[in-house]
Design an enzyme around this catalytic site. Structure first.
Site, PDB file in Angstrom:
ATOM      1  N   TRP A 100      59.480 103.102 -50.549  1.00  0.00           N
ATOM      2  CA  TRP A 100      61.147 103.025 -50.680  1.00  0.00           C
ATOM      3  C   TRP A 100      60.966 103.180 -52.809  1.00  0.00           C
ATOM      4  O   TRP A 100      61.705 103.548 -52.346  1.00  0.00           O
ATOM      5  CB  TRP A 100      60.955 101.311 -50.150  1.00  0.00           C
ATOM      6  N   ASP A 167      64.169  95.821 -55.709  1.00  0.00           N
ATOM      7  CA  ASP A 167      64.947  96.307 -54.717  1.00  0.00           C
ATOM      8  C   ASP A 167      64.217  94.969 -53.700  1.00  0.00           C
ATOM      9  O   ASP A 167      63.025  95.124 -54.120  1.00  0.00           O
ATOM     10  CB  ASP A 167      64.142  97.555 -54.287  1.00  0.00           C
ATOM     11  N   LYS A 191      67.167  93.042 -43.767  1.00  0.00           N
ATOM     12  CA  LYS A 191      65.957  92.408 -43.078  1.00  0.00           C
ATOM     13  C   LYS A 191      65.598  90.893 -43.718  1.00  0.00           C
ATOM     14  O   LYS A 191      64.740  90.209 -43.050  1.00  0.00           O
ATOM     15  CB  LYS A 191      65.304  92.546 -44.876  1.00  0.00           C
TER      16      LYS A 191
HETATM   17  C1  LIG Z   1      64.357  98.972 -45.722  1.00  0.00           C
HETATM   18  C2  LIG Z   1      64.022  98.562 -47.300  1.00  0.00           C
HETATM   19  C3  LIG Z   1      64.936  99.339 -47.757  1.00  0.00           C
HETATM   20  C4  LIG Z   1      65.565 101.105 -46.841  1.00  0.00           C
HETATM   21  O1  LIG Z   1      67.005 100.152 -46.315  1.00  0.00           O
HETATM   22  P1  LIG Z   1      67.983 100.777 -46.170  1.00  0.00           P
HETATM   23  O2  LIG Z   1      69.411  99.914 -45.818  1.00  0.00           O
HETATM   24  O3  LIG Z   1      68.483 101.387 -44.227  1.00  0.00           O
HETATM   25  O4  LIG Z   1      68.911 101.720 -46.715  1.00  0.00           O
HETATM   26  C5  LIG Z   1      64.776  99.663 -49.082  1.00  0.00           C
HETATM   27  N1  LIG Z   1      63.737  99.094 -49.383  1.00  0.00           N
HETATM   28  C6  LIG Z   1      63.073  98.583 -49.052  1.00  0.00           C
HETATM   29  C7  LIG Z   1      62.466  97.372 -49.667  1.00  0.00           C
HETATM   30  C8  LIG Z   1      62.816  97.943 -47.682  1.00  0.00           C
HETATM   31  O5  LIG Z   1      62.457  97.044 -46.810  1.00  0.00           O
END
Ligand SMILES: *Cc1c(COP(=O)(O)O)cnc(C)c1O
Length: 357
Positions: A100, A167, A191
């Protein structure tokens, strides 16, 4: 209904209460005689939902006034480009702790000089790099606090000489965060705070409007701030469930209580991994995630991984297959994952050891 232990990485387990309230709202939303997916997002009933959702974010994370909270579309992946679009004039620094983070870094390269300060790719991202230097002339430093695939986590609010951007897709609301240390925090809801379809952004407003490039309207944070995230139609249902999820977090005692709950749950599972001679954790101990627990079978039992998968499945475990890049197993144990599920998995590992060792 079939009873399972849901360890999916995302979308993932949500508080049952939130799901049940969402079911009710799908039938009759706020006494309107309409479903929550049938009402106008300009109605006073919906406006009240948006306000309550934002208030919960602010209260739980103690978000200062000068930070704005946005609910957008596009997923965390859209933020990979929106962040540099809005905040990177010439140079930005990135810490590469997983795919990511790598994807975020790739987007920044399209906007100027993107510097990778460190990477742990050499060991399949099984640790968080330390001892790197953040360039002081960077517009910001970008980190991924929890590395969902590899089970590593930066569990504290780090110091940065430049604006810190995180993030927090997979560990937001899992612990108290000192928001003031960050310029911007973003993530997909699916998540830890709700269903897929809504992306949260917490941004310090004074950072915006400094870059010289044209920013497309929808990608400009400043479009969404005065409109209260309703410049266009927001993902209403996802926001509704997110709000209910946060109500549950608050009822559980807020983020300090969540942190304790998460630490206790993770300890149960890591203790078993460390005790059980058939299993071994893949993440460096000091960087172990409280959200995603990754483990494999020890060398002598490598060929038993599929047997264990089957064994666990028969006992109601769902979603414990590790990501293909790491292999083995991954149990995602987000806020809403009950301690009973962890206990069931631990028991399953103990039984399997008795039968196979
Ligand atoms: C799942 C995830 C993403 C991607 O998220 P989307 O909403 O599917 O674009 C980005 N960063 C992390 C740390 C993730 O766990």
């Amino acid at each position: 209904m079939k009873k399972v232990h849901n360890f999916n990485a995302g979308p993932c387990v949500l508080p049952r209460e939130a799901v049940n309230t969402a079911i009710e709202a799908l039938t009759d939303f706020a006494g309107t005689g309409m479903s929550v997916i049938e009402v106008s997002h300009r109605s006073k009933e919906w406006e009240a939902q948006m306000a309550e959702c934002e208030a919960l974010w602010r209260e739980l994370l103690e978000i200062p006034e000068n930070y704005k909270v946005l609910f957008l579309g596009g997923g965390a992946s859209m933020q990979f480009c929106m962040v540099p679009f809005n905040l990177m004039e010439k140079k930005a620094a990135y810490l590469e702790t997983g795919v990511w983070a790598k994807k975020a870094f790739k987007e920044a390269k399209g906007f100027g000089e993107a510097v990778k300060v460190a990477t742990s790719e050499d060991k399949i991202y099984s640790y968080i790099p330390k001892g790197y230097e953040i360039p002081k002339d960077a517009d910001y430093f970008h980190i991924t606090t929890n590395n969902t695939i590899y089970g590593t986590e930066i569990k504290y609010d780090m110091d940065s000489p430049v604006t810190l951007i995180a993030d927090m897709s997979s560990d937001i609301m899992s612990r108290p965060v000192n928001i003031k240390k960050y310029g911007l925090i973003y993530g997909g809801a699916q998540k830890n705070v709700g269903p897929a379809g809504v992306t949260f952004v917490i941004v310090r407003e004074d950072l915006l409007g400094k870059v010289t490039r044209y920013i497309p309207t929808m990608l400009d944070y400043r479009t969404h701030i005065p409109e209260g995230s309703m410049f266009n139609t927001p993902p209403v249902f996802s926001i509704f469930v997110m709000k209910e999820t946060l109500k549950w977090v608050k009822k559980m005692g807020g983020l300090k209580a969540m942190q304790k709950h998460n630490e206790d749950k993770a300890a149960l599972l890591y203790n078993e991994i460390d005790r059980n001679s058939m299993f071994v954790g893949t993440a460096a101990k000091e960087d172990r995630s409280l959200m995603n627990v990754c483990f494999v079978m020890t060398e002598p039992y490598k060929d038993k991984e599929e047997d264990f998968m089957k064994f666990a499945k028969e006992r109601g475990m769902v979603g414990i297959k590790g990501h293909r890049s790491v292999g083995g197993f991954r149990a995602s144990i987000y806020n809403a994952c009950p301690v009973d599920s962890i206990k069931a998995l631990v028991e399953c590992m103990q039984e399997f050891e008795k039968l196979n060792k």
